[in-house]
Design a protein around this motif. Structure first.
Motif, PDB file in Angstrom:
ATOM      1  N   GLY A 121     -46.674  -5.740 -95.974  1.00 28.28           N
ATOM      2  CA  GLY A 121     -48.028  -5.210 -95.894  1.00 28.28           C
ATOM      3  C   GLY A 121     -49.209  -6.023 -95.359  1.00 28.28           C
ATOM      4  N   ASP A 122     -48.976  -7.334 -95.362  1.00 27.80           N
ATOM      5  CA  ASP A 122     -49.789  -8.266 -94.604  1.00 27.80           C
ATOM      6  C   ASP A 122     -49.690  -7.898 -93.073  1.00 27.80           C
TER       7      ASP A 122
ATOM      8  N   TYR B  23     -53.929  -3.597 -87.889  1.00 26.02           N
ATOM      9  CA  TYR B  23     -54.971  -2.662 -87.844  1.00 26.02           C
ATOM     10  C   TYR B  23     -56.171  -3.408 -87.806  1.00 26.02           C
ATOM     11  N   ARG B  24     -56.228  -4.713 -87.833  1.00 26.38           N
ATOM     12  CA  ARG B  24     -57.540  -5.651 -87.886  1.00 26.38           C
ATOM     13  C   ARG B  24     -58.034  -5.517 -86.613  1.00 26.38           C
TER      14      ARG B  24
ATOM     15  N   THR C 208     -55.090  -9.513 -79.259  1.00 25.78           N
ATOM     16  CA  THR C 208     -54.025  -8.631 -80.097  1.00 25.78           C
ATOM     17  C   THR C 208     -52.654  -8.911 -79.859  1.00 25.78           C
ATOM     18  N   ASP C 209     -52.096  -9.379 -78.859  1.00 29.67           N
ATOM     19  CA  ASP C 209     -50.762  -9.698 -78.758  1.00 29.67           C
ATOM     20  C   ASP C 209     -50.243 -11.044 -79.917  1.00 29.67           C
TER      21      ASP C 209
ATOM     22  N   ARG D 124     -50.406  -0.248 -82.969  1.00 30.77           N
ATOM     23  CA  ARG D 124     -50.027   0.891 -83.647  1.00 30.77           C
ATOM     24  C   ARG D 124     -48.445   1.355 -83.513  1.00 30.77           C
ATOM     25  N   ASN D 125     -47.884   1.321 -82.411  1.00 31.11           N
ATOM     26  CA  ASN D 125     -46.421   1.704 -82.203  1.00 31.11           C
ATOM     27  C   ASN D 125     -45.702   0.692 -82.988  1.00 31.11           C
TER      28      ASN D 125
END
Length: 296
Positions: free
Chosen positions: A182-183, A189-190, A203-204, A274-275
């Motif tokens: 969940g974390d 999605y941050r 992002t990576d 997202r993937n």
């Protein structure tokens, strides 16, 4: 001017080749193969073996433990992908070892297994500490205590506490893993980090940290399939769910784009966060179903 141009081109080419080599190295490193088909294995042995295999794989790789590398060649300067993946790995190992110690091998007021207590303590050392003591030395000690735990499971010794194989204790592990995933879902999605809009080069970091969770839990799921083989043989739906969760998480753990892109849903470029989240969310939802089955 030509010399400056040639030098610049050479530097860019060297940087690109180095990046490609590191990418290929991580693709290879993400795949972990180890044998869980142990003859006459004692309850708890395969679970400990899975944790050991994951930790040894990180410590004994060509680049070793990355988060605490010296700053001149460390993740703050270059090649931070595996460092963030390893930070995710150690977090998942800590939580898995804690539940292993607190619940899977312990009932009510029973004493804790001494080797699992020590392993849990060693894995909780600072992953970015370079020396006095180094993270690697403490994590190797944690592996040593897990090996001592396995040795103590031998019938001739009988000094270690085996897995109880009770569903109520197993439920605690799936609750913990569900929280970790969940974390990971929330992080993937941050849109903001540290009070500012998420930057392209950040992002990576979130991608590989989440992958570390998936790597540990996926391999431990295969260990659980064998630890609870008798129960799963009697409840086929659980056996199917266990295998599907492991498959989804290991698919997530080996997803390795050349560059982690953050494209829009209707855009030309992929959104790799997202993937990755698709596989993690699938595994998490199926864990909820496993919890419901275990509570019956």
């Amino acid at each position: 001017m030509k010399r400056i141009g040639y030098a610049t081109a050479a530097l860019v080419l060297a940087w690109a080749i180095a990046g490609l080599l590191m990418h290929l190295g991580m693709v290879r490193h993400a795949v972990l193969e180890f044998d869980l088909e142990i003859a006459d294995a004692q309850p708890g042995e395969r679970m400990a073996d899975a944790i050991i295999a994951v930790m040894d794989h990180e410590l004994d790789s060509i680049t070793g433990w990355r988060p605490n590398d010296f700053f001149l060649w460390g993740p703050s300067m270059f090649a931070d992908n595996n460092a963030h993946r390893q930070l995710g790995i150690i977090t998942a190992i800590r939580e898995t070892t804690r539940v292993f110690k607190d619940h899977l091998t312990k009932i009510s007021s029973d004493q804790y297994d001494a080797n699992l207590v020590e392993a849990d303590t060693m894995f909780r050392n600072d992953p970015e500490k370079f020396w006095f003591p180094s993270a690697e030395s403490r994590y190797r000690d944690g592996v040593k205590y897990l090996n001592e735990y396995i040795r103590g499971l031998e019938p001739a010794l009988g000094t270690s506490k085996p897995i109880t194989q009770r569903h109520m204790e197993l439920l605690r592990l799936f609750m913990t893993w569900g929280d970790l995933l969940g974390d990971a879902h929330a992080e993937l999605y941050r849109d903001e980090l540290g009070g500012h809009r998420l930057r392209p080069w950040e992002t990576d970091d979130l991608f590989y940290h989440a992958q570390g969770y998936a790597h540990v839990i996926g391999h431990c799921m295969h260990a659980l399939e064998r630890e609870y083989a008798q129960s799963l043989a009697e409840r086929k739906v659980l056996a199917t769910l266990f295998e599907e969760v492991a498959r989804s998480l290991l698919a997530a753990a080996t997803l390795k784009p050349l560059v982690v892109l953050d494209g829009s849903p209707a855009g030309v470029f992929a959104n790799h966060r997202r993937n990755l989240d698709a596989s993690i969310t699938e595994a998490r939802q199926k864990m909820y179903t496993i919890r419901e089955e275990l509570e019956k």
